[in-house]
Design a protein around this motif. Structure first.
Motif, PDB file in Angstrom:
ATOM      1  N   GLY B  93     -21.422   3.504  35.554  1.00 46.24           N
ATOM      2  CA  GLY B  93     -22.690   3.042  34.973  1.00 46.24           C
ATOM      3  C   GLY B  93     -23.532   4.113  34.314  1.00 46.24           C
ATOM      4  N   ARG B  94     -22.889   5.211  33.921  1.00 47.31           N
ATOM      5  CA  ARG B  94     -23.650   6.252  33.194  1.00 47.31           C
ATOM      6  C   ARG B  94     -24.110   5.692  31.852  1.00 47.31           C
ATOM      7  N   VAL B  95     -25.291   6.105  31.382  1.00 50.83           N
ATOM      8  CA  VAL B  95     -25.771   5.610  30.084  1.00 50.83           C
ATOM      9  C   VAL B  95     -25.380   6.520  28.930  1.00 50.83           C
ATOM     10  N   ALA B  96     -25.091   7.767  29.232  1.00 44.93           N
ATOM     11  CA  ALA B  96     -24.769   8.704  28.151  1.00 44.93           C
ATOM     12  C   ALA B  96     -23.982   9.898  28.682  1.00 44.93           C
ATOM     13  N   ALA B  97     -23.189  10.496  27.791  1.00 38.02           N
ATOM     14  CA  ALA B  97     -22.464  11.719  28.135  1.00 38.02           C
ATOM     15  C   ALA B  97     -22.866  12.805  27.132  1.00 38.02           C
ATOM     16  N   TRP B  98     -23.072  14.009  27.662  1.00 36.07           N
ATOM     17  CA  TRP B  98     -23.446  15.162  26.834  1.00 36.07           C
ATOM     18  C   TRP B  98     -22.405  16.252  27.020  1.00 36.07           C
ATOM     19  N   LEU B  99     -21.950  16.830  25.916  1.00 34.08           N
ATOM     20  CA  LEU B  99     -21.024  17.968  25.991  1.00 34.08           C
ATOM     21  C   LEU B  99     -21.717  19.184  25.390  1.00 34.08           C
ATOM     22  N   HIS B 100     -21.790  20.262  26.175  1.00 33.10           N
ATOM     23  CA  HIS B 100     -22.368  21.512  25.675  1.00 33.10           C
ATOM     24  C   HIS B 100     -21.212  22.478  25.455  1.00 33.10           C
ATOM     25  N   ILE B 101     -20.973  22.799  24.169  1.00 34.84           N
ATOM     26  CA  ILE B 101     -19.754  23.526  23.797  1.00 34.84           C
ATOM     27  C   ILE B 101     -20.042  24.887  23.169  1.00 34.84           C
ATOM     28  N   PRO B 102     -19.621  25.985  23.826  1.00 32.60           N
ATOM     29  CA  PRO B 102     -19.774  27.322  23.227  1.00 32.60           C
ATOM     30  C   PRO B 102     -19.025  27.372  21.894  1.00 32.60           C
ATOM     31  N   ILE B 103     -19.556  28.092  20.928  1.00 30.62           N
ATOM     32  CA  ILE B 103     -18.986  28.069  19.579  1.00 30.62           C
ATOM     33  C   ILE B 103     -17.504  28.488  19.560  1.00 30.62           C
ATOM     34  N   LEU B 104     -17.107  29.397  20.464  1.00 35.04           N
ATOM     35  CA  LEU B 104     -15.707  29.834  20.478  1.00 35.04           C
ATOM     36  C   LEU B 104     -14.773  28.800  21.115  1.00 35.04           C
ATOM     37  N   GLN B 105     -15.355  27.739  21.714  1.00 35.30           N
ATOM     38  CA  GLN B 105     -14.531  26.638  22.252  1.00 35.30           C
ATOM     39  C   GLN B 105     -14.617  25.407  21.344  1.00 35.30           C
ATOM     40  N   SER B 106     -14.989  25.638  20.083  1.00 35.05           N
ATOM     41  CA  SER B 106     -15.225  24.512  19.174  1.00 35.05           C
ATOM     42  C   SER B 106     -13.976  23.696  18.849  1.00 35.05           C
ATOM     43  N   HIS B 107     -12.792  24.179  19.258  1.00 33.08           N
ATOM     44  CA  HIS B 107     -11.592  23.359  19.016  1.00 33.08           C
ATOM     45  C   HIS B 107     -11.631  22.103  19.897  1.00 33.08           C
ATOM     46  N   PHE B 108     -12.574  22.037  20.864  1.00 31.84           N
ATOM     47  CA  PHE B 108     -12.725  20.822  21.685  1.00 31.84           C
ATOM     48  C   PHE B 108     -13.627  19.785  21.015  1.00 31.84           C
ATOM     49  N   ILE B 109     -14.254  20.160  19.878  1.00 28.23           N
ATOM     50  CA  ILE B 109     -15.199  19.233  19.233  1.00 28.23           C
ATOM     51  C   ILE B 109     -14.478  18.051  18.580  1.00 28.23           C
ATOM     52  N   ALA B 110     -13.428  18.364  17.777  1.00 32.04           N
ATOM     53  CA  ALA B 110     -12.726  17.279  17.067  1.00 32.04           C
ATOM     54  C   ALA B 110     -12.146  16.242  18.038  1.00 32.04           C
ATOM     55  N   PRO B 111     -11.446  16.670  19.111  1.00 30.28           N
ATOM     56  CA  PRO B 111     -10.959  15.656  20.052  1.00 30.28           C
ATOM     57  C   PRO B 111     -12.075  14.811  20.661  1.00 30.28           C
ATOM     58  N   ALA B 112     -13.226  15.443  20.939  1.00 30.11           N
ATOM     59  CA  ALA B 112     -14.363  14.671  21.474  1.00 30.11           C
ATOM     60  C   ALA B 112     -14.845  13.672  20.420  1.00 30.11           C
ATOM     61  N   SER B 127     -22.997  24.200  20.499  1.00 26.90           N
ATOM     62  CA  SER B 127     -23.320  22.877  19.961  1.00 26.90           C
ATOM     63  C   SER B 127     -23.405  21.883  21.114  1.00 26.90           C
ATOM     64  N   THR B 128     -24.137  20.797  20.889  1.00 27.98           N
ATOM     65  CA  THR B 128     -24.281  19.742  21.888  1.00 27.98           C
ATOM     66  C   THR B 128     -23.884  18.419  21.251  1.00 27.98           C
ATOM     67  N   LEU B 129     -22.929  17.748  21.873  1.00 25.39           N
ATOM     68  CA  LEU B 129     -22.459  16.452  21.387  1.00 25.39           C
ATOM     69  C   LEU B 129     -22.876  15.368  22.368  1.00 25.39           C
ATOM     70  N   THR B 130     -23.067  14.155  21.862  1.00 24.11           N
ATOM     71  CA  THR B 130     -23.436  13.052  22.743  1.00 24.11           C
ATOM     72  C   THR B 130     -22.586  11.813  22.476  1.00 24.11           C
ATOM     73  N   LEU B 131     -22.453  10.990  23.507  1.00 33.62           N
ATOM     74  CA  LEU B 131     -21.815   9.680  23.392  1.00 33.62           C
ATOM     75  C   LEU B 131     -22.657   8.711  24.205  1.00 33.62           C
ATOM     76  N   TRP B 132     -23.164   7.664  23.562  1.00 36.49           N
ATOM     77  CA  TRP B 132     -23.966   6.663  24.253  1.00 36.49           C
ATOM     78  C   TRP B 132     -23.039   5.696  24.980  1.00 36.49           C
TER      79      TRP B 132
END
Lengths: 320, 320
Positions: B93-112, B127-132
């Motif tokens: 029942g979480r309402v949102a997910a936040w990913l805090h990604i160090p710039i050198l780990q940015s290869h995880f951004i596209a899969p997210a 960078s910070t990514l979100t999913l509602w």
């Protein structure tokens, strides 16, 4: 440090001539992925070089989405291409490099970071990275620093009542004016009217700006700054139908009672006293009136708020 | 749509109890990369699941920098882990997910991104990514929407002269007040004093706020909005030593001349007339005075600007 306009102005002045010429030549050739003479490395599949578009401030921008030839590259190959491009841009006297990266090409971010790039900003499905190539510290302008929140003080002059709410889930349930954050591109008066209606069901019209608060390192603004404005609104309807999810209570409260209660915030209390003063002495004593004007350069319109002027001072002078 | 505070308030109310409990339990166990019972996929090297930290608004945050076990993973393996985590978060029942990604780990951004995440913001090296994950449209607050610029109208009451400049590299060289962008965390009065000194060499002190302009889709603000404020400053020195890089001209101009000239911007012209009115009738007629107050919840201080009140209205009422 210089403000953005000054920074850009300074950079523009410094490089205006050379960039003007080179930009013309480059645009003639078109930006993109050039496959000729110089190559970024020995490897044949990387033949060609990363071409950017020059801006009028002496910087160069690369929009990765426009470079189809990049799509097949892995991070290491992209790094070699970018490294060669940076060397070339430095030799050409560029002051800055900008990379605009679609979110699905984010595997190119880490290699860029390993060459000194860092995030300027990112939103939705793309990020923008920058690398300062000029002399001295970076003169690149920063990104947005403030969120803007607006509250509406809906005051009914005939009954001397003002619309107030108590938020749910607050440590202290204090009376305050309904309000919330501006949507992107929304004028403060529109935010006040919208938020008042969403929270209380009361319709209103913008009258004036009354107060501005600036606060920094706001946890609810992700550590950014917060500009909070309170507007005076004229009620257009009076029936309260408040949002149960947001508000615990909502009522039309006598203004003097609000100005005297201890169960409120310092800002609400001050604005209540301002309204009381305006109610008795005339709102021209407290209002910042609004006028819409065309921007000199962009042609866009903006809204200006300041104290009203007596007729004798309003006669048109200057570029109005 | 709801403002951020309301959104968060609403989310908080909705999930306060369950999250409160689970958060306590989770914190006791500590957030991180759990290697027990449930696994995200069959592959042994991926045994364990992506654990986040719960926030008080019903969301879950994952700081990739704190998950050493992730460092070895490739994009595909991370995607499988994240996909399993999302499924689990939805069931919880979480309402949102936040990913805090160090710039050198940015290869995880596209899969997210391929799983629905998008950028909320990015700055410098992360960078910070979100999913509602909640019902209906996202109620997550946006990021900063405005840049803040400040100009200083340095007026010498004794000579009726005001300090004006002409910027370099403008299409039209019009007289305006010196100014520029606020630095992060800088109060508007400090920006005005700093910019005036940097541009003209004149020292001054903040007196009041005179005018506010709001403009949207500003190209110089990367398409974001712009809040431009003009402050009244008291000169503390008079010798002009202006920045050649930024300014073409700088002088102490008679206020009435500035109010009448056509060679200026609409804002400068209006503020000149305001100053003329204040000079003749008293600055209390045009000033928004400033006071510093403690924030109710954070304990931080903020600055509040509004019209001055007569003594009789200043008596303390409310939580001052």
């Amino acid at each position: 440090m210089l403000g953005a306009t000054e920074k850009l102005g300074a950079a523009m002045r410094w490089l205006w001539r050379p960039v003007g010429l080179q930009a013309a030549l480059l645009r003639a050739g078109g930006a993109g992925f050039r496959t000729e003479a110089r190559t970024a490395s020995g490897s044949p599949r990387e033949a060609g070089e990363l071409q950017g578009e020059l801006d009028r401030f002496g910087g160069v921008s690369v929009h990765l989405a426009r470079h189809r030839a990049l799509h097949g590259l892995d991070a290491a190959a992209f790094r070699r291409l970018l490294q060669a491009a940076i060397k070339r841009w430095r030799s050409e006297g560029r002051v800055a490099a900008w990379l605009h990266i679609p979110i699905l090409q984010s595997h190119f971010i880490a290699p860029a970071a390993s060459l000194g790039f860092c995030f300027h900003h990112a939103e939705s499905h793309s990020s923008t990275l920058t690398l300062w190539l000029g002399e001295g510290p970076s003169r690149l302008p920063g990104y947005a620093t403030h969120q803007v929140g607006v509250a509406g003080a809906v005051f009914d002059d005939s009954t001397r009542k003002v619309l107030v709410v108590q938020d749910r889930n607050k440590l202290k349930n204090m009376w305050k004016f309904p309000g919330g954050l501006s949507e992107p591109g929304e004028d403060i008066g529109d935010t006040a009217v919208r938020e008042v209606f969403e929270e209380t069901g009361v319709k209103s019209e913008f009258r004036s700006l009354l107060s501005i608060r600036q606060q920094h390192r706001n946890p609810e603004a992700f550590g950014k700054s917060d500009m909070y404005l309170i507007c005076r609104l004229q009620p257009r309807s009076f029936t309260i139908n408040f949002c149960q999810q947001e508000c615990l209570k909502c009522e039309w409260m006598d203004l003097e009672k609000l100005a005297k209660t201890e169960n409120t915030t310092p800002i609400t209390s001050r604005v209540a006293r301002l309204l009381l003063y305006g109610h008795r002495e005339g709102f021209d004593k407290i209002d910042l009136s609004m006028e819409e004007l065309p921007a000199v350069y962009t042609g866009l319109f903006y809204k200006l708020y300041h104290r009203g002027l007596p007729e004798s001072y309003r006669t048109t002078m200057g570029v109005d």
